[in-house]
Design a protein around this motif. Structure first.
Motif, PDB file in Angstrom:
ATOM      1  N   THR A 119       0.825  -1.209   0.000  1.00 35.63           N
ATOM      2  CA  THR A 119       0.000   0.000   0.000  1.00 35.63           C
ATOM      3  C   THR A 119       0.860   1.259   0.000  1.00 35.63           C
ATOM      4  O   THR A 119       0.553   2.248  -0.681  1.00 35.63           O
ATOM      5  CB  THR A 119      -0.928  -0.002   1.224  1.00 35.63           C
ATOM      6  N   GLN A 120       1.949   1.251   0.757  1.00 37.22           N
ATOM      7  CA  GLN A 120       2.856   2.400   0.789  1.00 37.22           C
ATOM      8  C   GLN A 120       3.413   2.697  -0.598  1.00 37.22           C
ATOM      9  O   GLN A 120       3.459   3.857  -1.044  1.00 37.22           O
ATOM     10  CB  GLN A 120       4.002   2.129   1.778  1.00 37.22           C
ATOM     11  N   VAL A 123       0.647   4.207  -2.905  1.00 41.75           N
ATOM     12  CA  VAL A 123       0.355   5.626  -2.631  1.00 41.75           C
ATOM     13  C   VAL A 123       1.450   6.523  -3.204  1.00 41.75           C
ATOM     14  O   VAL A 123       1.160   7.544  -3.853  1.00 41.75           O
ATOM     15  CB  VAL A 123       0.202   5.852  -1.115  1.00 41.75           C
ATOM     16  N   LEU A 127       0.970   9.400  -6.211  1.00 44.16           N
ATOM     17  CA  LEU A 127       1.356  10.798  -5.999  1.00 44.16           C
ATOM     18  C   LEU A 127       2.373  11.256  -7.046  1.00 44.16           C
ATOM     19  O   LEU A 127       2.297  12.387  -7.549  1.00 44.16           O
ATOM     20  CB  LEU A 127       1.951  10.966  -4.601  1.00 44.16           C
ATOM     21  N   HIS A 137       5.790  14.613   1.263  1.00 41.99           N
ATOM     22  CA  HIS A 137       5.107  13.342   0.997  1.00 41.99           C
ATOM     23  C   HIS A 137       6.107  12.186   1.055  1.00 41.99           C
ATOM     24  O   HIS A 137       5.854  11.143   1.665  1.00 41.99           O
ATOM     25  CB  HIS A 137       4.469  13.356  -0.399  1.00 41.99           C
ATOM     26  N   LEU A 141       6.196   9.038   3.750  1.00 38.83           N
ATOM     27  CA  LEU A 141       6.086   7.661   3.282  1.00 38.83           C
ATOM     28  C   LEU A 141       7.363   6.869   3.552  1.00 38.83           C
ATOM     29  O   LEU A 141       7.303   5.651   3.752  1.00 38.83           O
ATOM     30  CB  LEU A 141       5.732   7.642   1.798  1.00 38.83           C
TER      31      LEU A 141
END
Length: 450
Positions: A119-120, A123, A127, A137, A141
């Motif tokens: 999931t990391q 994302v 982005l 960001h 992360l």
């Protein structure tokens, strides 16, 4: 996933430390070759998933470093901060992760952690591709990924023995490094060219997809075929119990101290290679990827040789000390190489010495602890292995800015070589360090003949 494990450190110990490992026979079992661990089905599933996932992981590492460099205007300090944020959670979570690994079903715990890691990556990829990514960001992360790694690495390390049994631990540890470093050859090479063609974002998405291979392998395993020790019930003081266990073992303490100094000051390649590629030799992302690949050629070769040694007998402290000394000296020599080509070629023997040191240290620790303590000891091992990076990574960036891009190699290598010599002198003056025969008959990890 159980939370709030902090109270464990302040409570009273249980009697788990009194249970020791199952003694090995006086004569080592027959080995069956470099790939002996792959005869175990559960490990084959794990191995296959790791092959794919590690390629994705290395592609993300290269892409993330280059994204930070792009967003910061090639600022080495920013890169050091990003790397440091990935390792900072180790300081706070790895010891409790080891406690949790001793209590929990490691396979189920790894499934949950791999899902979060995927999931990391997803994302960060979204982005980046949409063009809205900012430095903060990436920093956030990086920290999230660091939290996952702090929990996942001790669990995965201690899970190796459950998959293959104690007989094949050293071989399986080396094979894990082999696939890790095979991916280190393939991943950066792919990433360097993909970044030039389409940018970094798609590499993050590719890594997110690659985690599905690990999840599939874990889900297809047969839990009844795992080599599990007695269940460690939840009790007070288990973290302090694990720390006392290591403190009472001078053999383990010697390995831990050496690993800390070499990994913190010598093995800083995640930060220093990008700095050398961009600021010393003026290359683009493909030049950085090629340097990472050349380093990985050495580590891959070293991992194969470690697997061969692991199939023949127990790990030796002599190999640990010599590889640490070689790592330090080779790193100094590499730092002085005048051209990009010479620097890249010098990375190959440096990678060989690095992975030999890391695999030997890991195997020494894994084979020297009791099953009930393995998670907690590996949690501490991970802490000393990567816990110094929140200091080492920003320090590497600062040294490169203050003394030049080559300085992290020269200074870090000198510290590593010195640490190896000091540990060797201590062992010689003590006449060698051995495991108590009454506790581990037939197993002498650190002895005069080592």
């Amino acid at each position: 996933m159980p939370r709030n494990l902090g109270s464990e450190a302040e409570s009273t110990p249980t009697t788990t430390a009194t249970r020791e490992a199952v003694p090995l026979p006086a004569t080592a079992p027959r080995r069956s070759g470099t790939f002996s661990s792959l005869k175990v089905r559960n490990y084959r599933l794990f191995f296959s998933g790791q092959v794919i996932s590690n390629i994705g992981t290395w592609m993300q590492r290269i892409a993330q470093d280059w994204l930070v460099f792009t967003l910061s205007g090639n600022d080495p300090v920013a890169l050091g901060i990003a790397v440091g944020l990935q390792f900072t959670p180790i300081l706070f979570l790895s010891l409790w992760a080891g406690v949790l690994a001793d209590r929990a079903d490691k396979r189920k715990l790894l499934i949950g952690l791999q899902a979060v890691a995927g999931t990391q990556a997803l994302v960060l990829g979204i982005l980046d591709i949409t063009g809205v990514v900012e430095m903060w960001h990436v920093f956030v992360l990086c920290f999230v990924l660091g939290c996952v790694a702090a929990m996942e690495v001790p669990t995965r390390q201690s899970f190796v023995a459950e998959m293959v049994g104690r007989e094949h631990v050293a071989n399986a540890v080396a094979l894990n490094s082999t696939i890790f470093n095979m991916a280190r050859i393939v991943g950066p090479a792919i990433a360097g060219f993909v970044i030039v063609w389409v940018g970094t974002g798609w590499l993050f998405l590719a890594n997110a997809v690659s985690t599905l291979a690990v999840l599939a392998g874990l889900l297809l395993m047969n839990p009844d075929k795992l080599f599990r020790g007695p269940r460690v019930e939840r009790a007070k003081g288990q973290l302090r119990e694990g720390l006392r266990y290591v403190r009472r073992r001078p053999d383990l303490m010697t390995v831990m101290v050496l690993v800390f100094f070499v990994s913190t000051f010598g093995i800083t390649f995640f930060t220093s290679l990008a700095i050398v590629a961009a600021n010393v030799f003026g290359t683009e992302a493909d030049g950085y990827g090629l340097l990472s690949t050349l380093l990985a050629v050495g580590t891959f070769t070293g991992a194969l040789m470690s697997a061969r040694r692991g199939s023949r007998g127990r790990p030796r402290v002599r190999v640990l000390l010599l590889s640490a000394l070689a790592l330090g000296l080779l790193e100094v020599v590499t730092g002085y190489m005048p051209t990009y080509f010479a620097f890249g070629i010098a990375l190959i023997p440096l990678g060989y010495a690095t992975i030999t040191f890391l695999n030997t240290a890991n195997a020494l620790v894994q084979t020297a602890v009791s099953p009930q303590m393995r998670g907690r000891v590996m949690g501490l091992y991970v802490l000393v292995l990567v816990g110094g990076n929140p200091i080492g990574a920003p320090m590497t960036g600062w040294m490169a800015e203050a003394f030049g891009g080559r300085s992290p190699f020269i200074i870090g290598g000198a510290i590593s070589a010195f640490a190896a010599l000091v540990c060797a002198v201590i062992l010689v003056r003590r006449g060698g360090v051995s495991l108590p025969r009454r506790r581990f008959p037939g197993l002498r990890v650190l002895d005069r003949r080592a």
